[in-house]
Design a protein around this motif. Structure first.
Motif, PDB file in Angstrom:
ATOM      1  N   ARG A 198       0.820  -1.207   0.000  1.00 11.44           N
ATOM      2  CA  ARG A 198       0.000   0.000   0.000  1.00 11.44           C
ATOM      3  C   ARG A 198       0.853   1.255   0.000  1.00 11.44           C
ATOM      4  N   LEU A 201       1.673   1.889  -3.592  1.00 13.73           N
ATOM      5  CA  LEU A 201       0.507   2.239  -4.400  1.00 13.73           C
ATOM      6  C   LEU A 201       0.034   3.656  -4.124  1.00 13.73           C
ATOM      7  N   ARG A 209      -4.085   2.289  -9.283  1.00 18.25           N
ATOM      8  CA  ARG A 209      -3.582   1.445  -8.199  1.00 18.25           C
ATOM      9  C   ARG A 209      -3.988  -0.013  -8.358  1.00 18.25           C
ATOM     10  N   GLN A 213      -1.371  -3.151  -8.753  1.00 17.51           N
ATOM     11  CA  GLN A 213      -1.371  -4.270  -7.810  1.00 17.51           C
ATOM     12  C   GLN A 213      -1.575  -5.595  -8.526  1.00 17.51           C
TER      13      GLN A 213
END
Length: 734
Positions: A198, A201, A209, A213
């Protein structure tokens, strides 16, 4: 109560009239431990027995010293290379006189399960056998076989052809399979490998994002097998093979540093200390550079993704930046350019060989204290303690460890072996930060250069003066003070003296108390390498144990041999009193095939002789290296460190003493000043009192003086002559 002179075998617990009765703990000389209830000097009631030498454990009911009743018996095995899960067989159910008899459930290491009736350690009666692929057979068993298929053999570790066997699909299997394959599940790695990126991101626009991922997940899935093997390989560096019976090693920060070094990540212009700060989320400053930090597989993957982003983001082209998969591209570059090419080629000064790694890590704790002492707090965030190359060189000078053999230039060459940026032969950069791995590797390299072969062969005072600037080296290496290093040197080759072999992974395991072992294992002296084999496993001295092996053999060094560091022999380990009352067996080096057949290899005598010669030369080099680092650490570095600490403590005590003396002097001066002030005040009061009393005294004195003067005047004044008529005339007198 002790049963041996060295105190290794003893009992502590309840006694009744001189016999063991009640709750107690018995530790046997072999290291095995029983803790539970006793009656009439026998294990009786509830208790737990751990056979450390056999890697087995039983917890349950005992009767007259024998397993009898309900309990759980566990056999710990080596896990399969590349797997993160421990291998073990476990039976939970009824026992009669030490054997499985009655109702019980057996969990096989390979994933199969049998739940049903047992008789004399064999499946007998009605039972349900679940294969590791999920197929189920339910029916009658006799003599450890399915009654309908008496020729069908199974050990729970392999899945044979089931086309001719009546099996069924377990309930709920199809529903579970559909839920796993559902598109709603975004965690393609499973809950145990869910990445936590996170923090990376957050640097991208919110609309990108999810795609970033997902692309990272795809890269991880594409290379997950190799990444797991790399994790397993480096997590096993420096581990004794007998120290962890189920082989479930967890990677430490020290091993992670070695991985980054081997993969040449530090050659991208970033030091290991800077990489530590990249992955230091949520850590205190003191925890950022600790070598003892452990990281799970998912944390290891998180760190690799994070480091790859910082190493390669500036090298991405415009086209790569426009693809919307920046993290995945950086991670792919790290895997292709670094991990796949270099991971497994262990460099450095000690981790490349198991025996050297185990030996060197024995000095790690003290060296970690020295490292922390040399660290200084950084001026920049997060203000963690850090050490530079310059401080390492200063430390060597302060501890008087530089001499004609180990010069400052030689120290720089040692440090630049693993990091060319330190020195190129002409210029040097001493402002580079050092992690503990680089510090420890540097000390071991200095030890090898500092202690020469001439010093070891001729430990005379002259040699001492030539080889050192402090301390004495006139003590023989063969002295009792150095006996520990010979013990340490032979630790890896002589650690099986009292080890019994673990039981087979097949169902017919028997009782562990009925076994002894003949031990005979060779140590792999070659450097550890990580190669991808056709089977997809790593070539390493820490792997290659068959999970269904019926025995494990190990090499024993004869303590009665005068040259016990070089010669070894196979011995039969005697059983102790915890094996009493049961049949003893002698087990040779065999393994069980998938169908239960016995496979035995007899090595060629010529090969054994060649291996013995190689082992002798390898042992000689290893013992020489062990002597070098022992002499450097135990008789040079650590005494110098302790002496320096003693001087610092003495300096601190002197400062405290001086401060105390100054405080007492100040107190005394204050008291003297107060006394002087009080005396002056009293003197002033006295004088003031005198001044007040002085006028009254003067008036009294003047009055008294005047009266005295008047009296004196009156007394001294002549009396008046009588009247003239009373005076006789001169004539009349005549």
């Amino acid at each position: 109560m002790y049963y041996s002179e060295d105190g290794a075998s003893f009992y502590e617990g309840d006694w009744v009239q001189g016999i063991k009765q009640g709750w107690g703990r018995r530790v046997y000389k072999s290291g095995n431990v029983f803790e539970g209830q006793w009656m009439n000097n026998q294990r009786h009631g509830q208790g737990t027995m751990i056979w450390h030498s056999l890697n087995q454990r039983y917890e349950g009911t005992w009767e007259n010293g024998v397993i009898h009743g309900f309990g759980t018996h566990t056999w710990f095995l080596k896990r399969v290379p590349g797997s993160q899960y421990p291998m073990r067989n476990e039976y939970t159910g009824e026992f009669v006189n030490g054997v499985r008899h009655g109702r019980g459930k057996f969990l096989f290491a390979g994933g199969a399960v049998y739940d049903g009736e047992w008789e004399d350690n064999k499946k007998y009666g009605w039972g349900v056998f679940t294969f590791k692929n999920g197929r189920i057979f339910e029916g009658q068993f006799e003599n450890d076989h399915m009654l309908d298929h008496p020729t069908f053999s199974m050990d729970g570790t392999t899945t044979p052809d089931l086309t001719g066997i009546r099996t069924r699909t377990p309930p709920g299997y199809q529903e579970e399979l559909m839920s796993v394959k559902s598109a709603e599940s975004k965690n393609t790695l499973g809950p145990s490998l869910a990445l936590n990126i996170r923090h990376l991101l957050d640097e991208f626009p919110e609309v990108d994002r999810d795609e970033e991922q997902n692309q990272v997940f795809c890269v991880v899935l594409r290379h997950i097998s190799h990444l797991k093997r790399v994790y397993t390989f480096y997590a096993s560096l420096g581990q004794e093979e007998v120290s962890d019976h189920d082989n479930t090693y967890i990677m430490s920060k020290l091993q992670f540093w070695r991985l980054l070094k081997d993969c040449k990540c530090h050659e991208k212009g970033v030091t290991l200390a800077e990489m530590d700060r990249m992955i230091a989320r949520g850590k205190s400053p003191e925890e950022i550079h600790t070598p003892y930090e452990q990281m799970l597989l998912r944390e290891y993957l998180d760190h690799l993704v994070t480091i790859s982003y910082h190493l390669y983001q500036e090298e991405l082209t415009e086209d790569e930046m426009a693809t919307g998969r920046i993290l995945a591209t950086c991670f792919s570059k790290l895997i292709q350019n670094n991990i796949l090419q270099y991971a497994g080629s262990v460099a450095g000064n000690f981790l490349y060989e198991p025996r050297r790694a185990v030996n060197a890590l024995g000095y790690m704790e003290k060296c970690w204290e020295i490292y922390k002492l040399q660290c200084r707090q950084r001026r920049h965030l997060p203000h963690e303690p850090s050490m530079k190359m310059r401080q390492f060189l200063w430390m060597m000078m302060d501890y008087k460890l530089l001499n004609e053999t180990l010069t400052s230039g030689q120290v720089l060459r040692i440090l630049s072996t693993d990091d060319p940026k330190v020195s190129d032969g002409e210029d040097c950069n001493l402002e580079l930060e050092m992690t503990f791995l680089e510090f420890f590797e540097g000390l071991i390299g200095c030890a090898v250069k500092y202690v020469t072969e001439d010093v070891l062969k001729n430990p005379s005072p002259q040699a001492s003066e030539a080889g050192s600037q402090g301390g004495d080296m006139d003590e023989s290496i063969a002295s009792p003070a150095s006996a520990m290093l010979h013990s340490r040197a032979s630790q890896m080759s002589a650690r099986g003296r009292e080890n019994e072999s673990p039981e087979s992974a097949s169902p017919d395991l028997g009782s562990p108390m009925a076994r002894a072992s003949t031990v005979d294992i060779k140590h792999d002296q070659s450097r550890k390498t990580l190669d991808t084999q056709p089977s997809g496993v790593l070539s390493s001295s820490h792997t290659d144990l068959n999970p269904v092996s019926s025995v494990v053999t190990q090499k024993v060094t004869s303590e009665h041999s005068p040259d016990h560091l070089k010669k070894s022999s196979s011995v039969t380990v005697p059983l102790e009193e915890d094996m009493s009352g049961l049949e003893q067996h002698r087990i040779s080096m065999v393994s069980m095939g998938p169908s239960g057949e016995t496979l035995e290899e007899v090595p060629d005598e010529e090969e054994l002789e060649e291996d013995e010669e190689v082992m002798d030369e390898s042992d000689r080099q290893f013992n020489f290296w062990t002597n070098q680092i022992h002499l450097f650490f135990i008789r040079r570095l650590f005494p110098a460190y302790e002496h320096m600490e003693m001087l610092k403590e003495e300096t601190v005590r002197d400062r405290i003493r001086a401060a105390e003396e100054a405080r007492l002097a100040a107190i005394k001066a204050e008291e003297d000043a107060r006394a002087r002030a009080q005396a002056a005040e009293e003197e002033a009061l006295r004088k003031a009192q005198e001044e007040l009393e002085r006028p009254k005294t003067s008036e009294t004195d003047v009055t008294a003086k005047e009266e005295d003067e008047v009296a004196t005047t009156v007394t001294s004044k002549p009396s008046k002559s009588p009247p003239k008529e009373d005076r006789p005339s001169r004539k009349s007198r005549k």
